[in-house]
Design a protein around this motif. Structure first.
Motif, PDB file in Angstrom:
ATOM      1  N   VAL A 118       0.854  -1.184   0.000  1.00  0.00           N
ATOM      2  CA  VAL A 118       0.000   0.000   0.000  1.00  0.00           C
ATOM      3  C   VAL A 118       0.887   1.230   0.000  1.00  0.00           C
ATOM      4  CG1 VAL A 118      -1.772   1.300   1.227  1.00  0.00           C
ATOM      5  CG2 VAL A 118      -1.827  -1.207   1.243  1.00  0.00           C
ATOM      6  N   GLN A 119       0.691   2.115  -0.985  1.00  0.00           N
ATOM      7  CA  GLN A 119       1.481   3.329  -1.088  1.00  0.00           C
ATOM      8  C   GLN A 119       0.881   4.406  -0.195  1.00  0.00           C
ATOM      9  OE1 GLN A 119       4.201   3.323  -3.048  1.00  0.00           O
ATOM     10  NE2 GLN A 119       4.855   5.396  -2.512  1.00  0.00           N
ATOM     11  N   GLU A 174       2.522  -6.610   3.209  1.00  0.00           N
ATOM     12  CA  GLU A 174       3.265  -7.852   3.392  1.00  0.00           C
ATOM     13  C   GLU A 174       4.566  -7.870   2.598  1.00  0.00           C
ATOM     14  OE1 GLU A 174       3.724 -10.479   1.085  1.00  0.00           O
ATOM     15  OE2 GLU A 174       2.650  -9.603  -0.613  1.00  0.00           O
ATOM     16  N   ILE A 175       4.616  -7.173   1.451  1.00  0.00           N
ATOM     17  CA  ILE A 175       5.839  -7.167   0.657  1.00  0.00           C
ATOM     18  C   ILE A 175       6.974  -6.488   1.416  1.00  0.00           C
ATOM     19  CG2 ILE A 175       5.172  -5.034  -0.530  1.00  0.00           C
ATOM     20  CD1 ILE A 175       7.231  -7.950  -1.975  1.00  0.00           C
ATOM     21  N   LEU A 176       6.635  -5.440   2.192  1.00  0.00           N
ATOM     22  CA  LEU A 176       7.661  -4.755   2.988  1.00  0.00           C
ATOM     23  C   LEU A 176       8.138  -5.625   4.133  1.00  0.00           C
ATOM     24  CD1 LEU A 176       8.913  -1.930   2.613  1.00  0.00           C
ATOM     25  CD2 LEU A 176       6.821  -2.299   1.294  1.00  0.00           C
ATOM     26  N   ASP A 177       7.227  -6.359   4.735  1.00  0.00           N
ATOM     27  CA  ASP A 177       7.621  -7.258   5.820  1.00  0.00           C
ATOM     28  C   ASP A 177       8.591  -8.317   5.316  1.00  0.00           C
ATOM     29  OD1 ASP A 177       5.944  -5.853   7.497  1.00  0.00           O
ATOM     30  OD2 ASP A 177       4.244  -7.225   7.189  1.00  0.00           O
ATOM     31  N   ARG A 178       8.274  -8.887   4.154  1.00  0.00           N
ATOM     32  CA  ARG A 178       9.169  -9.907   3.603  1.00  0.00           C
ATOM     33  C   ARG A 178      10.497  -9.308   3.156  1.00  0.00           C
ATOM     34  NH1 ARG A 178       7.921 -12.521  -0.884  1.00  0.00           N
ATOM     35  NH2 ARG A 178       6.160 -11.273  -1.609  1.00  0.00           N
ATOM     36  N   ALA A 179      10.447  -8.069   2.664  1.00  0.00           N
ATOM     37  CA  ALA A 179      11.675  -7.413   2.230  1.00  0.00           C
ATOM     38  C   ALA A 179      12.622  -7.183   3.407  1.00  0.00           C
ATOM     39  CB  ALA A 179      11.344  -6.089   1.550  1.00  0.00           C
ATOM     40  N   LEU A 180      12.069  -6.723   4.529  1.00  0.00           N
ATOM     41  CA  LEU A 180      12.897  -6.488   5.712  1.00  0.00           C
ATOM     42  C   LEU A 180      13.498  -7.792   6.225  1.00  0.00           C
ATOM     43  CD1 LEU A 180      10.690  -3.873   7.611  1.00  0.00           C
ATOM     44  CD2 LEU A 180      12.841  -3.467   6.399  1.00  0.00           C
ATOM     45  N   LEU A 181      12.705  -8.864   6.186  1.00  0.00           N
ATOM     46  CA  LEU A 181      13.214 -10.146   6.622  1.00  0.00           C
ATOM     47  C   LEU A 181      14.339 -10.627   5.697  1.00  0.00           C
ATOM     48  CD1 LEU A 181      12.999 -12.560   8.538  1.00  0.00           C
ATOM     49  CD2 LEU A 181      11.270 -13.535   7.011  1.00  0.00           C
TER      50      LEU A 181
END
Length: 301
Positions: free
Chosen positions: A20-21, A29-36
């Motif tokens: 979400v921008q 969820e894409i940001l959560d996976r990116a940080l992981l």
């Protein structure tokens, strides 16, 4: 979403998903996976890692190797044989064009006369398969040529000598994402014997660092003082890089026949095109065959 951690391993993760921008920021969820992924990359070793969805989107164009921690993107796929159930499909409908290319290639090698051919066609017309079949037949010759492959890129169409650097890195079995020290070591190993045998001793010392500079392998001033002085003379550096590339191509042609393939010529940078034109002239009596593939709009310049 591309995530890169600046660790010595030069690891990169490519992930595809929803977010979400919110202004200049994004959540989801894409940001959560990116940080992981960013937290784990440094322990995985070098390479470009992709998640399952990204792997599906890239399948067919890139070589993907399964690992216990996911998938790793190794290199762009050059096998255009469109395998079916693990076996290559027959090449149908282009035997005439393939036969013409093979005849011209053999003529260039047998007569030591540089030749260039431009093949144009819209996307999906079969240019990649034609290239693949010619490379396959060339590799089966009694004296296989050195195969040099570069590909134009719409995002880097203005990057100086990009396609030449691509071909040179591939010749050294490099992807370009390796640490600088590893790339420099590999270039010395792969090109050193060639240059020692086919380049005058007075030129060898400055040639390899210039080839490294051409490929974006940044050597420190302490490693190469002569190159450091040349960097302070920007008006002379382009001419020296062009000389280095031509000298390298000449050495390759002296060692064995050379098949140079340029894909997506419509996006190849102008300096690489100028260098190619000069190479065809200066190496006109060398066993050099250039195959360029492009979309029809390559003529609109």
């Amino acid at each position: 979403l591309l995530v890169q951690e600046h660790w010595p391993s030069a690891a990169i993760a490519v992930l595809t998903g929803r977010g979400v921008q919110q202004g200049r920021a994004a959540t989801g969820e894409i940001l959560d996976r990116a940080l992981l992924s960013a937290q784990e990359l440094h322990a995985q070793g070098g390479g470009i890692y992709v998640d399952t969805l990204s792997a599906r989107l890239l399948a067919g164009r890139f070589v993907l190797s399964q690992r216990s921690d996911g998938r790793v993107l190794l290199q762009e796929e050059r096998d255009a044989s469109r395998p079916l159930l693990g076996k290559p499909t027959p090449f149908v409908g282009r035997e005439g064009e393939l036969g013409t290319l093979e005849s011209l290639l053999l003529g260039a090698f047998d007569e030591s006369a540089a030749r260039a051919v431009l093949v144009t066609g819209p996307p999906g017309a079969g240019k990649s398969r034609l290239r693949h079949e010619l490379l396959r037949r060339a590799a089966a010759l009694s004296t296989p040529p050195t195969q040099l492959v570069g590909c134009g890129d719409s995002l880097h169409a203005g990057t100086a000598y990009r396609v030449v650097a691509q071909a040179l890195l591939a010749r050294c079995q490099l992807s370009g994402s390796e640490p600088v020290a590893d790339k420099w070591r590999r270039m010395q190993q792969q090109l050193g014997p060639l240059l020692t045998q086919h380049v005058p001793a007075t030129e060898q010392a400055r040639l390899l660092p210039l080839l490294a500079e051409l490929c974006g392998v940044w050597l420190s001033d302490a490693e190469c003082p002569a190159l450091a002085k040349l960097r302070q003379q920007p008006q002379k550096l382009p001419d020296q890089l062009r000389w280095a590339a031509l000298t390298w191509l000449s050495a390759e042609c002296q060692a064995s026949p050379v098949l140079l393939v340029l894909d997506d010529l419509q996006w190849v940078d102008p300096l690489s095109l100028r260098l190619l034109d000069e190479a065809l002239h200066s190496l006109r009596h060398a066993p050099l065959f250039v195959l360029a593939l492009a979309r029809p709009d390559v003529h609109v310049t």
